[in-house]
Design an enzyme around this catalytic site. Structure first.
Site, PDB file in Angstrom:
ATOM      1  N   PRO A   2     -21.804 -24.879 -40.197  1.00 29.11           N
ATOM      2  CA  PRO A   2     -22.072 -24.284 -41.506  1.00 29.11           C
ATOM      3  C   PRO A   2     -22.082 -22.760 -41.417  1.00 29.11           C
ATOM      4  O   PRO A   2     -22.740 -22.182 -40.553  1.00 29.11           O
ATOM      5  CB  PRO A   2     -23.459 -24.829 -41.854  1.00 29.11           C
ATOM      6  N   GLU A   3     -21.335 -22.115 -42.302  1.00 27.96           N
ATOM      7  CA  GLU A   3     -21.289 -20.660 -42.338  1.00 27.96           C
ATOM      8  C   GLU A   3     -22.041 -20.165 -43.569  1.00 27.96           C
ATOM      9  O   GLU A   3     -22.725 -20.939 -44.234  1.00 27.96           O
ATOM     10  CB  GLU A   3     -19.841 -20.187 -42.299  1.00 27.96           C
ATOM     11  N   LYS A  58     -27.049 -16.453 -41.700  1.00 25.98           N
ATOM     12  CA  LYS A  58     -26.950 -17.913 -41.742  1.00 25.98           C
ATOM     13  C   LYS A  58     -28.312 -18.585 -41.600  1.00 25.98           C
ATOM     14  O   LYS A  58     -28.386 -19.796 -41.361  1.00 25.98           O
ATOM     15  CB  LYS A  58     -26.009 -18.404 -40.638  1.00 25.98           C
ATOM     16  N   ARG A 260     -12.465 -18.497 -29.752  1.00 26.74           N
ATOM     17  CA  ARG A 260     -12.307 -19.175 -31.041  1.00 26.74           C
ATOM     18  C   ARG A 260     -10.828 -19.331 -31.362  1.00 26.74           C
ATOM     19  O   ARG A 260     -10.030 -18.421 -31.124  1.00 26.74           O
ATOM     20  CB  ARG A 260     -12.985 -18.379 -32.158  1.00 26.74           C
TER      21      ARG A 260
END
Length: 270
Positions: A2-3, A58, A260
């Protein structure tokens, strides 16, 4: 993971049901998250009235009368409202029961999230050194340009640095760079002021739109109301390696940057 839009979607979903309510008890079934849940969380939180639910980067901040609960969803966590007494399934680790008869239930299959208690969350070590919010007035392209001078690192990990700006994770960094036409491999210090001004505007636009769409559901994320996010239907680059660019038709490529995966269009992004 979740961002920022997913966390903000969760905040908006749970806040109306928590704010002004008093906590009746806290049930902890599993304390072993990324950091152990405090053993005295029930004692600290029970009986307190929840004043507000905020977000910083976040992190969710559930502010009560005598302190705050800092929540992080980790890789696969979620918070949703259920009726008190509803039988918990596997991975449903915590219930914060309210006098209203509802409970805030924390679910985290991979247990990389966190629920921590502190008196002043903004002075907590996890939050104290964070950069500005991307949707706030302290973040703009000029900040990106000035902080990037002399930096040889690639632009994508640069804009994902929480000291530069918070909440720009892998999904939205990928999408913002595509929208701004910037190759994610470019050295941060080689990009002009004008292009950073455009990039900052795209970051703001894409994050705001993702929040409106309820975030991006790729694996486990659901909002506070149990509903998935719908922004994944509008992704231009993230997760689309090997597919055709929606703008020019070129095959999208993938490269590793800062451990990433980064997808980009070799024609649209320079």
């Amino acid at each position: 993971m979740p961002e920022l839009p997913e966390v903000e979607t969760t905040r908006r979903g749970i806040a109306p049901y928590l704010e002004g309510q008093r906590v009746s008890r806290v049930i902890v079934r599993e304390r072993r998250l990324r950091w152990p849940i405090p053993e005295d969380l029930d004692v600290r939180l029970s009986g307190q009235r929840i004043e507000c639910v905020e977000r910083r980067a976040k992190y969710l901040l559930i502010k009560a009368e005598a302190g705050s609960l800092i929540g992080h969803l980790g890789m696969s966590g979620s918070l949703r409202l259920v009726e008190c007494g509803l039988v918990a399934a596997k991975h449903e680790h915590v219930d914060i029961e309210l006098e209203s008869g509802l409970a805030l239930r924390y679910t985290d299959p991979r247990r990389f999230g966190a629920l921590l208690w502190c008196e002043d969350p903004l002075r907590h070590e996890l939050l104290a050194r964070l950069g500005p919010e991307p949707l706030g007035g302290l973040f703009d392209g000029e900040r990106l340009f000035q902080l990037s001078r002399g930096r040889s690192m690639a632009v994508k990990p640069f804009i994902m640095d929480n000291a530069v700006v918070v909440g720009v994770g892998n999904i939205y960094a990928t999408e913002a760079l595509f929208a701004a036409g910037i190759d994610p491999r470019r050295e941060a210090g080689s990009i002009s002021r004008a292009r950073y001004l455009r990039l900052a505007e795209e970051i703001k636009r894409i994050l705001a739109h993702a929040i409106e769409r309820g975030g991006t559901t790729l694996r486990d994320f659901v909002g506070g109301d149990g509903q998935p996010g719908y922004f994944q239907q509008e992704l231009f680059a993230y997760g689309r390696a090997g597919e055709f660019c929606k703008v020019c038709g070129t095959t999208l490529r993938e490269v590793k940057l800062g451990q990433r995966a980064s997808v980009y269009c070799p024609r649209c992004q320079r």
